[in-house]
Design a protein around this motif. Structure first.
Motif, PDB file in Angstrom:
ATOM      1  N   ALA A  97      71.312 -13.572  58.669  1.00  0.00           N
ATOM      2  CA  ALA A  97      70.462 -12.956  57.653  1.00  0.00           C
ATOM      3  C   ALA A  97      70.565 -13.758  56.370  1.00  0.00           C
ATOM      4  N   ILE A  98      69.400 -14.071  55.781  1.00  0.00           N
ATOM      5  CA  ILE A  98      69.402 -14.710  54.464  1.00  0.00           C
ATOM      6  C   ILE A  98      68.989 -13.650  53.454  1.00  0.00           C
ATOM      7  N   VAL A  99      69.882 -13.326  52.518  1.00  0.00           N
ATOM      8  CA  VAL A  99      69.567 -12.277  51.544  1.00  0.00           C
ATOM      9  C   VAL A  99      69.528 -12.859  50.135  1.00  0.00           C
ATOM     10  N   TYR A 144      67.851 -15.737  65.766  1.00  0.00           N
ATOM     11  CA  TYR A 144      67.032 -15.246  64.656  1.00  0.00           C
ATOM     12  C   TYR A 144      67.543 -15.746  63.320  1.00  0.00           C
ATOM     13  N   ILE A 145      66.595 -16.088  62.453  1.00  0.00           N
ATOM     14  CA  ILE A 145      66.910 -16.171  61.023  1.00  0.00           C
ATOM     15  C   ILE A 145      66.191 -14.999  60.400  1.00  0.00           C
ATOM     16  N   PHE A 146      66.926 -14.117  59.787  1.00  0.00           N
ATOM     17  CA  PHE A 146      66.350 -12.871  59.319  1.00  0.00           C
ATOM     18  C   PHE A 146      66.370 -12.860  57.792  1.00  0.00           C
ATOM     19  N   ILE A 147      65.176 -13.016  57.215  1.00  0.00           N
ATOM     20  CA  ILE A 147      65.100 -13.082  55.753  1.00  0.00           C
ATOM     21  C   ILE A 147      64.789 -11.697  55.215  1.00  0.00           C
ATOM     22  N   THR A 148      65.581 -11.218  54.293  1.00  0.00           N
ATOM     23  CA  THR A 148      65.326  -9.872  53.785  1.00  0.00           C
ATOM     24  C   THR A 148      65.987  -9.700  52.424  1.00  0.00           C
ATOM     25  N   HIS A 149      65.548  -8.685  51.683  1.00  0.00           N
ATOM     26  CA  HIS A 149      66.248  -8.348  50.449  1.00  0.00           C
ATOM     27  C   HIS A 149      66.967  -7.015  50.629  1.00  0.00           C
ATOM     28  N   ASP A 150      66.837  -6.448  51.852  1.00  0.00           N
ATOM     29  CA  ASP A 150      67.353  -5.110  52.076  1.00  0.00           C
ATOM     30  C   ASP A 150      68.715  -5.169  52.766  1.00  0.00           C
ATOM     31  N   ILE A 151      69.749  -4.741  52.052  1.00  0.00           N
ATOM     32  CA  ILE A 151      71.113  -4.877  52.570  1.00  0.00           C
ATOM     33  C   ILE A 151      71.343  -3.967  53.783  1.00  0.00           C
ATOM     34  N   GLU A 194      75.815 -13.198  60.975  1.00  0.00           N
ATOM     35  CA  GLU A 194      76.264 -13.917  59.794  1.00  0.00           C
ATOM     36  C   GLU A 194      75.315 -13.651  58.644  1.00  0.00           C
ATOM     37  N   ILE A 195      75.807 -13.855  57.441  1.00  0.00           N
ATOM     38  CA  ILE A 195      74.982 -13.628  56.259  1.00  0.00           C
ATOM     39  C   ILE A 195      75.041 -14.858  55.358  1.00  0.00           C
ATOM     40  N   VAL A 196      73.859 -15.209  54.826  1.00  0.00           N
ATOM     41  CA  VAL A 196      73.791 -16.244  53.800  1.00  0.00           C
ATOM     42  C   VAL A 196      73.285 -15.562  52.535  1.00  0.00           C
ATOM     43  N   VAL A 197      74.006 -15.685  51.438  1.00  0.00           N
ATOM     44  CA  VAL A 197      73.537 -15.114  50.179  1.00  0.00           C
ATOM     45  C   VAL A 197      72.944 -16.228  49.339  1.00  0.00           C
ATOM     46  N   MET A 198      71.701 -16.021  48.871  1.00  0.00           N
ATOM     47  CA  MET A 198      71.057 -17.044  48.041  1.00  0.00           C
ATOM     48  C   MET A 198      70.759 -16.498  46.660  1.00  0.00           C
ATOM     49  N   GLU A 240      77.019 -18.065  49.243  1.00  0.00           N
ATOM     50  CA  GLU A 240      78.031 -18.170  50.283  1.00  0.00           C
ATOM     51  C   GLU A 240      77.406 -17.899  51.649  1.00  0.00           C
ATOM     52  N   GLN A 241      78.090 -18.387  52.698  1.00  0.00           N
ATOM     53  CA  GLN A 241      77.682 -18.071  54.061  1.00  0.00           C
ATOM     54  C   GLN A 241      78.928 -17.701  54.836  1.00  0.00           C
ATOM     55  N   GLY A 242      78.791 -16.702  55.737  1.00  0.00           N
ATOM     56  CA  GLY A 242      79.945 -16.344  56.531  1.00  0.00           C
ATOM     57  C   GLY A 242      79.645 -15.171  57.443  1.00  0.00           C
ATOM     58  N   LEU A 243      80.634 -14.747  58.186  1.00  0.00           N
ATOM     59  CA  LEU A 243      80.492 -13.584  59.049  1.00  0.00           C
ATOM     60  C   LEU A 243      80.145 -12.358  58.215  1.00  0.00           C
ATOM     61  N   LYS A 244      79.415 -11.434  58.833  1.00  0.00           N
ATOM     62  CA  LYS A 244      78.985 -10.233  58.129  1.00  0.00           C
ATOM     63  C   LYS A 244      80.165  -9.532  57.453  1.00  0.00           C
ATOM     64  N   SER A 245      81.264  -9.374  58.226  1.00  0.00           N
ATOM     65  CA  SER A 245      82.403  -8.623  57.687  1.00  0.00           C
ATOM     66  C   SER A 245      83.022  -9.332  56.478  1.00  0.00           C
ATOM     67  N   LYS A 246      82.968 -10.677  56.523  1.00  0.00           N
ATOM     68  CA  LYS A 246      83.573 -11.428  55.424  1.00  0.00           C
ATOM     69  C   LYS A 246      82.718 -11.280  54.148  1.00  0.00           C
ATOM     70  N   ILE A 247      81.402 -11.386  54.322  1.00  0.00           N
ATOM     71  CA  ILE A 247      80.529 -11.320  53.148  1.00  0.00           C
ATOM     72  C   ILE A 247      80.505  -9.917  52.553  1.00  0.00           C
ATOM     73  N   LEU A 248      80.471  -8.912  53.432  1.00  0.00           N
ATOM     74  CA  LEU A 248      80.288  -7.549  52.934  1.00  0.00           C
ATOM     75  C   LEU A 248      81.570  -6.962  52.354  1.00  0.00           C
ATOM     76  N   ASN A 249      82.707  -7.543  52.684  1.00  0.00           N
ATOM     77  CA  ASN A 249      83.950  -6.995  52.150  1.00  0.00           C
ATOM     78  C   ASN A 249      84.546  -7.903  51.091  1.00  0.00           C
ATOM     79  N   PRO A 250      85.186  -7.320  50.091  1.00  0.00           N
ATOM     80  CA  PRO A 250      85.758  -8.128  49.024  1.00  0.00           C
ATOM     81  C   PRO A 250      86.862  -9.036  49.546  1.00  0.00           C
TER      82      PRO A 250
END
Lengths: 537, 297
Positions: free
Chosen positions: A307-309, A470-477, A486-490, A497-507
């Motif tokens: 996901a690219i957010v 899939y590359i999933f582009i969205t603004h909806d968390i 995986e998540i890419v934050v732009m 940053e880019q990383g596993l969902k759990s890594k990005i979503l957790n501090p």
């Protein structure tokens, strides 16, 4: 949120029936809805598109859009039945006693006039105060809405300020005559989450300050939870249920209400691998002379969802355009399945084109309105696989079944499909090429919650069956949580940053990710209060 | 167009040598392209040259009675500007008023008849409209004169009276277009969200149209007004002919008959520059009336 010490009824809508004229006939939009609102209270009105919530909100002013009419019902505001008043009498109430905040501030301000003149126009017309007093008051309102340069911002024209600022100025405009009731009609829907937080808190504090009653219309339950004392759920022009915000969130009675936030319950276990389907390395891209992507590098693991957010303008969609070749990069390279792709679309082979497909945000505009479903799905089958006749037809029907539709859809035109069905056809069209990588550009943002859930489930199922990436582009968390590995934050054309969902979503998070994630409204009425407290510390 | 000034003026019985002599005197023996640039460079220095007709040698007179093109054109241009000016003063406010009110009462009987009537007037050519006016207001009911014969001594009041029919004709021919464009520009804007917002903030019908819709409609309206102004000026060629009005249009047609090239060129230059200037004006109004262009971000 205000408590109602003195429960004085301000607005009472009884048995409202409204019909609308479209497609050459009259439809029922509202079928007998009641609504009570007390002074100083905020009522949330939620439902999906077509539920009649906006019509209900405007009816609270005694207004119906052109092509609609009130068939039956009473709208008693301060003891007067608005449904019985003439246009002339209603105009004396509109803008002064009841004011309206529209969804798209950018479209709702007159581009030809300065913001200050528009802010005070209603109060000025009613001669509530002399103009200079109104102007001073407007500046104070701008200040309390935390607008930058409150002293001078009113001298600007609408196109000179940002969307979030416009929405706050519209709130100031609604508040300027000190109305007894404000109708907020999806005021934050068009905004990014990070902006939405600012606007929500500004609106809430000002409504609190003047103890104004409000009807807050939205499709987003988490947003309404921050604003409303009570929530009413509408569906197909009828009331589903109504209760206090806390009760509604902790214990919704109706199945339908529960399903409204079911998308947030979709969970996908995350997986990843080092076998990259696609990697883009150090990409720069520009529209004309303005550079929009700066050194973007992203890896997409095979058979997974990335996901690219990011908010609007962060370069998510531009990245997709670069990958598909629609916008050649100025620097950097794209490696697809071990081979370098040429930047320009025209220089890619048919096979390379086939393997990367894209699904767009607006299914309405992504399909030729004059082509039938058969032609839309059949064309890529013919083009990429050279299959014709009977074999082609079997393939089209197989695809329709894959997207949970059937052959009865073959002869339909896009205009004869619902929003969710249209998006399914777009998915089938992408699948027809038998691609390895599908780019989904905001594919669910134009759809209602329940329909969204269906589409997301379908996409997950297809991935499991076909192994597509899939590359999933969205603004909806919420969507991101539901579907990604995986998540890419732009942000501003750069990868944060880019990383596993759990890594990005957790501090711990980088600052921007923290801001983005904390801005996503939660189903907790105290979320906004807590967040603002936390941020001010 | 066959022939030139020399063959035209000397007639069919002229000898070859006399035609040659006149040609070389007028410079007609030179190639047309250098001739044109010579004329153009003179124009930039303010010299439009002299008219071919009325030359002494041709007439066999003693004194040279040929006139400067400028002398010839200025009084005619004044007449034409008077005619189009009066027509514009009548047609533009009327068209705006009709267009705005038709938008205000859209789909009413008034709107339908106004747009229907304007379609008829736009579709009829001006010579036809002109003759209809002559038939009605000069022949059947002799209110106004058929011939708008003015000269420098005609008083202003008399001018108005004499030019009434040509003014009516030009008004009718151009008004429909302007009215319909005004109406559709406003209706277009009436469906935008800021108009609904204005209504919901209690604006009256008049306010919605004049304060909220009209300021956003100036660009398209200015465009159509200037096109019609240019059309009036140029369309006056036909109207001046019908009503025998001494304007620049008649002068141009007459000069074409005589192959009086300097006059024709000067008239063409005036018409062309009017078009360009008016269109430039429309673009300027479009920019001034649009804050998005006037005040960048």
């Amino acid at each position: 949120m205000t408590s109602n010490n003195k429960k004085e009824l301000l607005l009472e809508m009884k048995n409202i029936h409204i019909d609308g004229f479209s497609d050459e006939r009259w439809h029922k939009i509202l079928k007998g809805v009641d609504l009570n609102l007390y002074r100083g209270e905020i009522l949330g009105l939620i439902g999906e598109s077509g539920a009649g919530k906006s019509t209900m909100g405007k009816a609270a002013m005694g207004y119906t859009q052109p092509g609609c009419k009130i068939i039956k019902g009473e709208i008693i505001f301060n003891g007067t039945d608005l449904a019985k008043l003439t246009e002339f009498e209603k105009r004396k109430i509109w803008g002064t006693k009841i004011s309206y905040v529209a969804q798209s501030a950018a479209a709702s301000f007159n581009p030809a006039h300065r913001l200050m003149d528009q802010t005070i126009s209603a109060a000025n017309r009613a001669k509530i105060n002399p103009t200079d007093v109104l102007r001073k008051d407007a500046v104070q309102l701008y200040e309390s809405l935390q607008l930058p340069d409150a002293e001078n911002i009113g001298e600007r024209y609408p196109h000179q300020v940002s969307g979030g600022q416009l929405q706050r100025i519209m709130t100031a405009m609604a508040m300027s005559p000190r109305p007894e009731l404000i109708i907020f009609d999806e005021p934050t829907t068009a905004l990014d989450v990070t902006t939405q937080v600012e606007v929500l808190s500004a609106m809430r504090s000002i409504v609190d300050k003047f103890n104004t009653a409000a009807i807050y219309i939205t499709h987003d339950l988490a947003v309404v939870a921050q604003m409303a004392d009570r929530i009413k759920v509408l569906r197909y022009g009828e009331e589903v249920e109504e209760s206090k915000t806390k009760d509604m969130l902790s214990n919704p009675k109706e199945e339908y209400t529960k399903s409204l936030w079911s998308v947030r319950s979709l969970i996908k276990p995350e997986e990843t691998n080092d076998d990259y389907m696609l990697s883009i390395k150090n990409i720069d891209a520009a529209y004309g002379s303005s550079k929009v992507l700066h050194d973007v590098s992203v890896n997409i693991p095979r058979g997974k969802t990335v996901a690219i957010v990011g908010e609007s303008g962060s370069g998510k969609s531009t990245t997709a355009r670069v990958i598909t070749g629609l916008l050649p990069q100025t620097k950097g390279e794209i490696i697809f399945d071990g081979k370098k792709l040429s930047p320009k679309l025209e220089q890619r082979s048919k096979e390379e084109l086939r393997r990367i497909q894209i699904i767009f945000q607006m299914p309405d505009t992504a399909m030729n309105p004059k082509q039938t479903v058969d032609e839309i799905i059949g064309r890529p089958i013919e083009f990429y696989h050279g299959v014709k006749g009977k074999e082609r037809e079997t393939k089209v029907i197989d695809l329709l079944k894959m997207i949970e539709l059937d052959e009865t859809f073959l002869d339909r035109l896009p205009s004869e499909l619902s929003g969710g069905q249209k998006q399914r056809i777009c998915i089938a069209r992408a699948l027809a090429a038998n691609p390895d990588l599908i780019i989904c550009d905001e594919v669910t943002s134009a759809l209602d919650q329940i329909v969204q859930e269906g589409i997301l489930k379908l996409l997950q199922k297809l991935q499991k069956d076909l192994g597509v990436t899939y590359i999933f582009i969205t603004h909806d968390i919420a969507t991101v949580k539901a579907i990604s590995d995986e998540i890419v934050v732009m942000y501003q054309g750069k990868v944060v940053e880019q990383g596993l969902k759990s890594k990005i979503l957790n501090p711990p998070h980088p600052d921007y990710t923290e801001l983005l994630l904390s801005s996503v409204p939660e189903m907790d009425p105290d979320w906004l209060t807590n967040l603002l407290n936390k941020r001010s510390n | 167009m066959p022939g030139d000034f020399a063959t035209e003026i000397l007639g069919q019985s002229a000898t070859k040598s006399s035609v040659e002599a006149l040609r070389s005197e007028l410079g007609l023996d030179k190639h047309p392209i250098p001739r044109y640039f010579e004329w153009l460079s003179n124009v930039f220095q303010g010299d439009f040259g002299s008219s071919f007709s009325g030359r002494s040698k041709v007439q066999g007179d003693q004194g040279d009675r040929s006139r400067l093109v400028v002398e010839l054109i200025i009084p005619r241009l004044k007449n034409t500007l008077f005619l189009t000016g009066v027509s514009a003063l009548v047609a533009i406010p009327l068209a705006l008023l009709l267009g705005i009110s038709a938008a205000l009462y859209r789909n009413s009987v008034y709107d339908r008849s106004a747009t229907g009537f304007s379609l008829v007037t736009v579709s009829s050519p001006e010579f036809f409209t002109g003759y209809i006016f002559i038939l009605l207001l000069a022949t059947l009911f002799p209110v106004f004169p058929t011939i708008a014969n003015v000269n420098e001594d005609t008083s202003l009041i008399e001018r108005f009276y004499l030019t009434a029919l040509p003014v009516f004709t030009l008004t009718l021919v151009t008004m429909g277009h302007m009215m319909r464009m005004t109406r559709s520009a406003i209706i277009n804007i009436l469906s935008s969200e800021y108009i609904e917002m204005a209504k919901l903030s209690g604006a009256t019908r008049y306010e919605v149209i004049v304060k909220h819709a009209l300021p956003n409609a100036w660009a398209p309206i200015a465009q159509v007004i200037t096109i019609n102004l240019a059309y009036m000026l140029i369309g006056s060629v036909v109207v001046e002919f019908v009503f025998n009005y001494q304007g620049i249009g008649r002068l141009m047609v007459g000069s074409v008959y005589n192959r009086d090239i300097p006059v024709v060129q000067a008239c063409a230059l005036i018409f062309a520059s009017t078009y360009v200037i008016l269109n430039l004006l429309a673009d300027l109004i479009g920019i001034i009336s649009n804050p998005r262009l006037l005040y960048p971000k």
